[in-house]
Scaffold this motif. Structure first.
Motif, PDB file in Angstrom:
ATOM      1  N   ALA A 163      45.038  35.142  41.729  1.00  0.00           N
ATOM      2  CA  ALA A 163      44.617  36.537  42.136  1.00  0.00           C
ATOM      3  C   ALA A 163      43.785  36.624  43.198  1.00  0.00           C
ATOM      4  N   ARG A 164      43.971  37.438  44.101  1.00  0.00           N
ATOM      5  CA  ARG A 164      43.049  37.653  45.423  1.00  0.00           C
ATOM      6  C   ARG A 164      42.415  39.057  45.131  1.00  0.00           C
ATOM      7  N   ILE A 165      41.101  39.055  45.379  1.00  0.00           N
ATOM      8  CA  ILE A 165      40.269  40.251  45.222  1.00  0.00           C
ATOM      9  C   ILE A 165      39.287  40.294  46.104  1.00  0.00           C
ATOM     10  N   LEU A 166      38.736  41.572  46.270  1.00  0.00           N
ATOM     11  CA  LEU A 166      37.639  41.863  47.410  1.00  0.00           C
ATOM     12  C   LEU A 166      36.550  42.240  46.616  1.00  0.00           C
ATOM     13  N   ASN A 167      35.374  41.621  47.065  1.00  0.00           N
ATOM     14  CA  ASN A 167      34.091  42.016  46.536  1.00  0.00           C
ATOM     15  C   ASN A 167      33.634  43.456  47.116  1.00  0.00           C
ATOM     16  N   GLU A 168      33.925  44.489  46.617  1.00  0.00           N
ATOM     17  CA  GLU A 168      33.580  45.666  47.140  1.00  0.00           C
ATOM     18  C   GLU A 168      32.357  46.268  46.510  1.00  0.00           C
ATOM     19  N   GLU A 169      31.500  45.434  46.017  1.00  0.00           N
ATOM     20  CA  GLU A 169      30.174  45.967  45.676  1.00  0.00           C
ATOM     21  C   GLU A 169      29.108  45.787  46.721  1.00  0.00           C
ATOM     22  N   ASP A 170      28.132  46.181  46.789  1.00  0.00           N
ATOM     23  CA  ASP A 170      27.139  46.003  47.922  1.00  0.00           C
ATOM     24  C   ASP A 170      26.304  44.994  47.562  1.00  0.00           C
ATOM     25  N   ALA A 171      26.483  44.479  46.552  1.00  0.00           N
ATOM     26  CA  ALA A 171      25.614  42.816  46.184  1.00  0.00           C
ATOM     27  C   ALA A 171      26.624  41.753  46.219  1.00  0.00           C
ATOM     28  N   PRO A 172      26.011  40.608  46.582  1.00  0.00           N
ATOM     29  CA  PRO A 172      26.897  39.445  46.796  1.00  0.00           C
ATOM     30  C   PRO A 172      27.266  38.772  45.390  1.00  0.00           C
ATOM     31  N   LEU A 173      28.246  38.143  45.148  1.00  0.00           N
ATOM     32  CA  LEU A 173      28.423  37.255  43.982  1.00  0.00           C
ATOM     33  C   LEU A 173      27.911  36.005  44.218  1.00  0.00           C
ATOM     34  N   LEU A 174      26.798  35.572  43.395  1.00  0.00           N
ATOM     35  CA  LEU A 174      26.240  34.270  43.569  1.00  0.00           C
ATOM     36  C   LEU A 174      27.293  33.476  42.625  1.00  0.00           C
ATOM     37  N   ALA A 175      27.075  32.260  43.096  1.00  0.00           N
ATOM     38  CA  ALA A 175      27.827  31.210  42.799  1.00  0.00           C
ATOM     39  C   ALA A 175      27.624  30.988  41.077  1.00  0.00           C
ATOM     40  N   GLY A 176      28.894  30.753  40.488  1.00  0.00           N
ATOM     41  CA  GLY A 176      28.740  30.836  38.945  1.00  0.00           C
ATOM     42  C   GLY A 176      29.855  30.563  38.299  1.00  0.00           C
ATOM     43  N   PRO A 177      29.989  30.270  36.844  1.00  0.00           N
ATOM     44  CA  PRO A 177      31.295  30.066  36.248  1.00  0.00           C
ATOM     45  C   PRO A 177      31.867  31.338  35.886  1.00  0.00           C
ATOM     46  N   VAL A 178      33.344  31.428  35.926  1.00  0.00           N
ATOM     47  CA  VAL A 178      34.286  32.531  35.520  1.00  0.00           C
ATOM     48  C   VAL A 178      34.894  32.078  34.219  1.00  0.00           C
ATOM     49  N   ALA A 179      35.045  32.529  33.196  1.00  0.00           N
ATOM     50  CA  ALA A 179      35.947  32.712  32.232  1.00  0.00           C
ATOM     51  C   ALA A 179      36.875  33.490  32.447  1.00  0.00           C
ATOM     52  N   ALA A 205      29.887  37.223  49.594  1.00  0.00           N
ATOM     53  CA  ALA A 205      29.149  38.048  50.381  1.00  0.00           C
ATOM     54  C   ALA A 205      30.023  39.507  49.984  1.00  0.00           C
ATOM     55  N   PRO A 206      29.216  40.566  50.292  1.00  0.00           N
ATOM     56  CA  PRO A 206      30.032  41.924  50.161  1.00  0.00           C
ATOM     57  C   PRO A 206      30.983  42.181  51.184  1.00  0.00           C
ATOM     58  N   GLY A 207      32.109  42.542  50.815  1.00  0.00           N
ATOM     59  CA  GLY A 207      33.358  42.712  51.658  1.00  0.00           C
ATOM     60  C   GLY A 207      34.164  41.646  51.854  1.00  0.00           C
ATOM     61  N   GLU A 208      33.768  40.543  51.201  1.00  0.00           N
ATOM     62  CA  GLU A 208      34.596  39.108  51.281  1.00  0.00           C
ATOM     63  C   GLU A 208      35.454  39.090  50.144  1.00  0.00           C
ATOM     64  N   ALA A 209      36.568  38.110  50.546  1.00  0.00           N
ATOM     65  CA  ALA A 209      37.414  38.116  49.516  1.00  0.00           C
ATOM     66  C   ALA A 209      37.331  36.586  48.633  1.00  0.00           C
ATOM     67  N   VAL A 210      37.736  36.807  47.476  1.00  0.00           N
ATOM     68  CA  VAL A 210      37.748  35.648  46.814  1.00  0.00           C
ATOM     69  C   VAL A 210      39.197  35.464  45.725  1.00  0.00           C
ATOM     70  N   GLU A 211      39.635  34.135  45.874  1.00  0.00           N
ATOM     71  CA  GLU A 211      40.873  33.699  44.942  1.00  0.00           C
ATOM     72  C   GLU A 211      40.426  33.311  43.757  1.00  0.00           C
ATOM     73  N   LEU A 212      41.075  33.617  42.664  1.00  0.00           N
ATOM     74  CA  LEU A 212      40.884  33.353  41.412  1.00  0.00           C
ATOM     75  C   LEU A 212      41.954  32.737  40.811  1.00  0.00           C
TER      76      LEU A 212
END
Length: 562
Positions: free
Chosen positions: A398-414, A431-438
């Motif tokens: 799944a490809r999602i976009l970080n739409e918040e104004d805060a970055p997603l710090l590196a960490g685990p995902v359940a 970073a804010p506005g950057e996409a991530v694949e899960l």
């Protein structure tokens, strides 16, 4: 009217001057009002209310954490009249002995007496066992009364009596040893606890010089940076695929795991977590010029006794909601899902922080406490991703976009898919506005097969001839779903950084959609929509050439971390 205090704050590590030392000492009690937790430290704000005498005085705040950074100490305040804040001193307070716990001392005295009594029992049983053993070693001619040899018919009864006595005594001795071991363990545990409480850990004292013309009440605010506290991000990704008809939905939950071992409890405080690192540094490193010259071998002198090198040390240091069952004649209302309490995002152009709702607490013993920062529902873009050279399995992505104004710090995902836990992943900094694949686990309705079509190597017959190796692979992808699935196949060919080795892609290769993925040389991808019951074939063929007198090796290339 309340007047703003004139601040003349000066943090000093030297003792107060004699002029201040003669002034009135006012011991004040402060409480923690707010805490901002960084990924590597915490900023603590304390508040205190002091009744100041007229003229000069020194406010003394005790029992502050030892890990307090004196350079970060800042003091401000408000008062009814004109108050001047002078020098601020942060000094080390030595550890103070604590009075022993009388209840624990009484318990220890009782346990030690019981242990001594148990030792008497152990000694008696051991002597009895030794005596029975010596009796059993005597010959039959010495067992009868009046030194008369024991009759042969009585030997069996004597043997049984000795065996029974040894068995009974051995069992009693084993039970007595177990009891002694339990007493020893209890005594050692209590002694260790009293030893840990015998002295308190060292702390710091803050002395604040103030001067007031008429006295009055001062509202004091004290902030400082303290190590031994941090927070780590953790995430939940819950995907609802929706099947062939519905639209997929993804709930992404951001969590903060707060841990602090500063020596002071944070009770009923306004807590925030910040994405800014307190000890990361304020400026970019200075780039120094580099000079190139010819190598000159060092001059070797007679060896001398080497002095021992100095050793380097590195200092490193949810509220339950009670449920009341109401007895009512009418049927209870249908249960509704409980709402998750989230934090309020406070962001600016250069930083972001999350303010936890309400006033919360975090113990100072290193216990980790988790808070939900945010929860968002979004529509992801789903696709099947396949790396057939490594694993012939299709994985739902799944490809999602970080739409918040805060970055997603590196960490685990359940990761959950349609209510089922399918594993744990990890994300890098987003970073804010950057996409991530899960990734969301294997898709068993997409069959993948990768097989070599041809492998050809030549054997050079004379010196200087070129050696080559040809590799050809076919990847087959079959969609067994009853709906169309976007698919991405990722494969690779080796690359060369020397002109003596050449790698060429052969014409039978299926043209890739992306010739280079994520700046990885030789890694390419094919993207297509796999229709229901459709089978797709991909070919990948390449040839490597190099001088016959040399050998080559293929190995993973280093990838720069993000």
């Amino acid at each position: 009217m309340r007047l703003r205090v004139l601040l003349l704050v000066c943090v000093s590590s030297i003792a107060l001057t004699p002029a201040w030392a003669k002034e009135t000492i006012v011991e004040a009690t402060s409480t923690i009002d707010g805490v901002i937790v960084h990924p590597d430290a915490a900023t603590v704000t304390r508040r205190a209310t002091i009744d100041l005498p007229a003229d000069a005085a020194t406010i003394l705040l005790k029992n502050l954490p030892f890990a307090l950074d004196a350079d970060s100490l800042r003091v401000s305040g408000e008062a009814n009249g004109r108050v001047t804040i002078g020098a601020v001193e942060a000094r080390l307070a030595p550890a103070e002995p604590q009075a022993p716990d009388t209840a624990i001392e009484a318990k220890l005295k009782q346990l030690r007496a019981a242990r001594e009594s148990q030792q008497v029992t152990l000694d008696a049983l051991a002597a009895k066992q030794a005596m029975i053993a010596r009796y059993s070693q005597a010959g039959p001619e010495k067992l009868g009364p009046e030194t008369r040899p024991l009759a042969i018919g009585e030997w069996s009864a004597a043997f049984d009596a000795i065996a029974s006595a040894l068995t009974r005594t051995g069992e009693e001795l084993r039970g007595a040893r177990v009891k002694a071991k339990e007493l020893d363990d209890e005594i050692h545990a209590l002694e260790a606890g009293t030893g840990a409480r015998a002295t308190r850990r060292p702390s710091r004292e803050i002395a604040i010089a103030v001067e007031s013309a008429s006295g009055g009440r001062l509202q004091l605010s004290l902030s400082y940076l303290v190590s031994g506290a941090y927070w780590r991000p953790a995430y939940d990704a819950r995907l609802e695929t929706g099947g062939a008809a519905g639209k997929p939905q993804l709930e992404f939950i951001r969590r903060a795991a707060v841990t602090q071992n500063t020596g002071e409890d944070w009770n009923d405080v306004a807590l925030s977590v910040s994405t800014t690192r307190a000890h990361r540094g304020a400026a970019a490193p200075e780039v120094q010029p580099q000079r190139v010259s010819f190598y000159e071998p060092p001059i070797v002198y007679a060896p001398k006794a080497a002095a021992p090198a100095p050793m380097e040390r590195q200092m490193r240091r949810s509220a339950e909601a009670p449920m009341a069952a109401a007895a009512a004649p009418e049927p209870p209302p249908a249960p509704a899902p409980a709402e998750q309490q989230t934090a309020a995002l406070e962001s600016s152009a250069f930083q972001a922080s999350f303010k936890i709702s309400g006033r919360v607490g975090a113990p100072g013993d290193g216990t980790t406490k988790s808070f939900i920062l945010s929860s968002r529902r979004m529509t992801p873009t789903l696709a099947a991703r396949i790396a057939p050279a490594l694993d012939p399995t299709a994985f739902l992505e799944a490809r999602i976009l970080n739409e918040e104004d805060a970055p997603l710090l590196a960490g685990p995902v359940a990761v959950q898919r349609d209510g089922m836990h399918v594993g744990q992943s990890r994300i890098a900094f987003v970073a804010p506005g950057e996409a991530v694949e899960l990734g969301f686990g294997a898709d068993d309705k997409i069959k993948v097969a990768r097989a070599p079509v041809k492998r050809l190597e030549n054997e050079p017959s004379w010196f200087g001839q070129t050696k080559y190796e040809t590799r050809d692979f076919k990847t087959t992808v079959e969609n067994l779903h009853d709906f169309t699935v976007p698919v991405t196949v990722v494969d690779q060919i080796p690359f060369s950084e020397t002109t003596a080795i050449t790698v060429e892609t052969l014409p039978q290769t299926t043209a890739p959609t992306t010739k280079q993925i994520a700046d990885k040389r030789g890694v390419m991808g094919w993207s297509f929509d796999a229709k229901p019951r459709e089978t797709k074939e991909l070919r990948l063929a390449y040839r490597v050439k190099w001088p016959a007198e040399r050998d080559i090796v293929t190995q993973p290339a280093p990838i720069a971390p993000r």
